[in-house]
Structures are given as C-alpha cells and as structure tokens.
Enzyme design. Structure first.
Site, mmCIF file in Angstrom:
data_model
loop_
_atom_site.group_PDB
_atom_site.id
_atom_site.type_symbol
_atom_site.label_atom_id
_atom_site.label_comp_id
_atom_site.label_asym_id
_atom_site.label_seq_id
_atom_site.Cartn_x
_atom_site.Cartn_y
_atom_site.Cartn_z
ATOM 1 N N SER A 1 3.156 5.529 -3.352
ATOM 2 C CA SER A 1 4.310 6.348 -3.705
ATOM 3 C C SER A 1 4.516 6.389 -5.215
ATOM 4 C CB SER A 1 5.574 5.802 -3.029
ATOM 5 O OG SER A 1 5.560 6.045 -1.642
ATOM 6 N N GLN B 1 -3.899 5.420 -0.429
ATOM 7 C CA GLN B 1 -3.360 4.066 -0.365
ATOM 8 C C GLN B 1 -4.436 3.031 -0.689
ATOM 9 O OE1 GLN B 1 -1.692 4.896 3.686
ATOM 10 N NE2 GLN B 1 -0.067 3.529 2.993
ATOM 11 N N GLY C 1 0.823 -1.208 0.000
ATOM 12 C CA GLY C 1 0.000 0.000 0.000
ATOM 13 C C GLY C 1 0.853 1.252 0.000
ATOM 14 N N ASP C 2 1.895 1.268 0.823
ATOM 15 C CA ASP C 2 2.821 2.403 0.853
ATOM 16 C C ASP C 2 3.547 2.557 -0.474
ATOM 17 O OD1 ASP C 2 2.152 2.825 3.488
ATOM 18 O OD2 ASP C 2 4.019 2.058 4.320
ATOM 19 N N LEU C 3 4.051 1.441 -0.977
ATOM 20 C CA LEU C 3 4.876 1.490 -2.182
ATOM 21 C C LEU C 3 4.054 1.874 -3.408
ATOM 22 C CD1 LEU C 3 6.971 -1.736 -1.506
ATOM 23 C CD2 LEU C 3 7.668 0.629 -1.121
#
Length: 425
Positions: free
Chosen positions: A195, A222, A190-192
């Site tokens: 980003s 996200q 989710g973070d990646l």
C-alpha cells in the site's frame, strides 16, 4: 483534476474542508478491498484527495465484518478494522458485473485522476474495464494495480495473501528464534508495504501526468514490496553466498542491538557504536569498568559473535536485570538508544504518541468515538486530515453519480431498481 466548484461539493459531501490537503482536487476511484489497496487510497485521502470507494452492492468489502465491532444505538454493528483503513472516503456501490455498472464506472473514471484496484491480474480486463480500456477513456489516468505477484511474471495469476508475500519475498524465512522454525512477521507487512509503495507510485505518476497529460500503469507486487524489507539479506547472498536465517531479536552483525530482559519486561538497547558503548559503561557499569576491559573498546571486537556471547551480553544483562523499563528509560533514554518494549496499550497511552497526534478520535453517529492511528506524514502547511469517518456502504452513491458522473435522478433510480447500485437505508 476536477474544477473548483465540483471539488467543493464533493468535499462538503464527505464533511471535509475543500481547501485542505496537498492532493486537494485529485479524484481517486478506489476499487479495492481488505487492506492492500484500501490503505493506499486512505493515505491519498488523508493527504486531501477525493477518494470514492466502490463496493459491490451484494458483496461489499468483507472487512466490514472484521473485529473489533462497535455496537450502535440501534443494535447495528460497525467494524473498527474497516473504519481504520477507509476514513475520509465517499462510499459508492456498483455491480461491475452488470454492463451498466461497468459503464457507470467508466463515467466516474472519465472525471478521475487515479484508479486503485487490487484484484488478481486479469480480473478487471474480464469485466471490460481494465487499464487498456480505461486509458482510452482518460489518457491522463494513473492506474494503480496492487496484487500478490504483479501484473506480469510466471506467478502473476496466482492467488495471494499477505502471508504469500512474506513466504515468497524471503521475510518469513528470516524471522523467528535461532535454530527454531521460521515465524511470520506479526503484522500484515506485505499488505501494508504494498500500500505504501502504491502511494509512492501514484504520487510519482501524478507528477508525470500533470507535466505531460500522460497517465500510466503503476504495478505494485506484495512479493516485490516484502523483498525490499529484507535489509542486507540480498547483498549478503549475492556477495558472500550467505543465506539469512532466523536470528530472534539479534541483528545479523551489529552488536549489542537487541532486546534485553529487565525487572518488569524488556528493553531494546542499541549501544553498539564506540561512543554509545562508552556512555553506557559509564551510566550502568561499576566505576572504571570501561577502562578495565580495553579489549571491548573497539566496535569490531564487540561485533565478534563469540566475544559478544561470552563477554558483552553478560555485561548488558547485568546492567538491566534489576531495573524497570521506566527506570532505564529515565536514566539512559536521552543519552543512548534504549527504549522500553511496549505493548500496544502502552503505545496508545504514550505521551509522545499523543504529542505527535498519532491516536485520533473520530465520531460515528450512533456508535460513539473510534480511536485509531493517525498519519505519520507531518506537513506544516497542508497537514493530513485524519479524523474523517469511513462511509456506510453506498452512503454517497446518489450524490457522487449525480455530481461527478453527471447522471440525472431518474437514471440513478433505474440503476437502483436493477440492482446495479444500492445504498444504506
């Protein structure tokens, strides 16, 4: 964009070649922490942007304490985790809760092209430096806001982590073994993904700003990002009413397309097309095996769940069980989709990874060499710069405030005495 002289000074300050990078001259003010945000701005830095990482002097990015830790000559420690997601950045400290800190950020933003932040929606507004305020200062500003649920919607004010996105974006419910409990994807997807979508949004908005002089808000969620990674799950539900469930290593309908055990581990085998199935039978099977079972010649037959379980999978298991990963790759890797399932140690030492410059070495004074992942973006004219160091906390504060914000030394010293800024050493 900043002028050539200032660009050169800032690039020199960060130890970079000012002429390198497709985004050379683009200034990014990075008010983010952890991964969803820092990774976005790092990709922009790799592509040549001047990225100024802003941290609170008394509450810096707490990934500075995340393992693994590198030990310095003087007994100090440095986080490899932090360094991996913050390379090529200039480090500045600002207490944005101080009026002077917020005012100083505004002076930086006036000279910048992009702001990236990943606070919960409303936080920057409460500090008096939200999008509406900053766009008044710089109408061409691209303002990227990365958050768990986005800037609007019934969940927007909720706190969130990567797992929140995996849970509410559908991915968690699909992952795991058949008939077992759902299992989170084994990385912060989710973070990646947020980003990387943030980078795409910033680049699109920059293109518009360059043409028109008009900035805009880039709103990245996200949850939204994870939803787009669920492959056919959405249309399977909307078209056929099917709800995706955990399938382990199998694909929802493509077969064979999963991991198979071999003598010393596992391999992925994706020989599901008619072409690849025929080649595989000739490579691995007994003479005449392909001709002996014409009922498996057609892809649709192999996709049938019962046929696959009772006839196809046992054949593939027999092919692989007495061969090693290396033997299988050498025999078939150039002819059919067959790959060893490698642990991260094997990946880091993989000669192809080395040939692609995907493990890069960065020297840190007093700490030695950090080996981290490189950039998957390959550009033959303006290649990404991937060997730059991450900044010490506040390392470049004085020079950035002097060069970019136009502050005099006595003004900078006054901010330091008030606790609005600080720097290492």
């Amino acid at each position: 964009m900043i002028d050539e002289d200032l660009r050169a000074r800032l690039a020199d300050l960060g130890g970079h070649d000012a002429a390198q990078g497709s985004l050379a001259g683009v200034v990014v003010v990075d008010v983010t922490r952890v991964v969803a945000g820092p990774y976005c701005s790092m990709v922009l830095a790799d592509l040549g942007a001047t990225v100024i990482k802003v941290e609170h002097p008394d509450d810096p990015d707490y990934t500075r304490t995340f393992p693994p830790m590198m030990s310095g000559d003087d007994g100090a420690e440095m986080s490899g985790f932090f360094a991996q997601f913050n390379r090529n950045k200039l480090g500045v400290t600002l207490n944005l809760r101080h009026a002077e800190g917020a005012a100083t950020l505004e002076r930086l933003v006036a000279q910048a092209d992009v702001v990236v932040e990943n606070f919960r929606p409303g936080t920057m507004d409460r500090l008096g430096i939200g999008y509406e305020r900053l766009r008044q200062i710089n109408p061409r500003l691209v303002y990227a806001a990365l958050s768990g649920y986005g800037q609007h919607g019934p969940y927007s004010a909720r706190p969130a982590y990567d797992n929140s996105a995996q849970a509410t974006g559908g991915l968690w419910s699909m992952n795991g073994a058949p008939d077992g409990p759902p299992i989170r994807v084994g990385t912060i997807i989710g973070d990646l993904s947020a980003s990387l979508y943030g980078v795409i949004g910033v680049l699109a908005a920059l293109r518009h700003a360059e043409r028109t002089g008009e900035g805009q808000l880039v709103d990245i969620s996200q949850q939204d990002s994870v939803l787009t990674l669920t492959e056919n799950a959405v249309v399977s539900y909307t078209v056929e009413g099917k709800v995706a469930r955990p399938l382990g290593n199998q694909h929802p309908f493509v077969r064979p397309y999963e991991a198979f055990a071999c003598k010393d581990g596992f391999v992925f085998f994706g020989g599901y097309t008619d072409k690849f199935w025929k080649i595989s039978c000739e490579l691995f099977g007994e003479p005449g095996e392909f001709e002996r079972d014409p009922g498996l010649h057609m892809m649709a037959a192999r996709f049938d769940e019962d046929v696959y379980r009772e006839r196809v999978r046992p054949i593939v298991e027999r092919w692989f069980r007495d061969r090693t990963k290396d033997e299988l790759e050498r025999l078939a890797g150039d002819l059919v989709p067959l790959s060893a399932v490698k642990d991260i140690g094997e990946v880091v030492e993989d000669p192809h990874i080395a040939a692609r410059d995907m493990i890069v070495d960065t020297e840190y004074d007093g700490f030695g060499t950090l080996r981290a992942f490189g950039s998957p973006v390959k550009l033959d004219v303006t290649p990404p710069r991937t060997r730059g160091a991450a900044p010490a906390m506040g390392q470049h504060t004085a020079r950035v405030l002097q060069d970019l914000a136009g502050m005099e030394p006595d003004e900078i010293e006054r901010l330091r005495r008030s606790g609005t800024i600080a720097w290492a050493g």
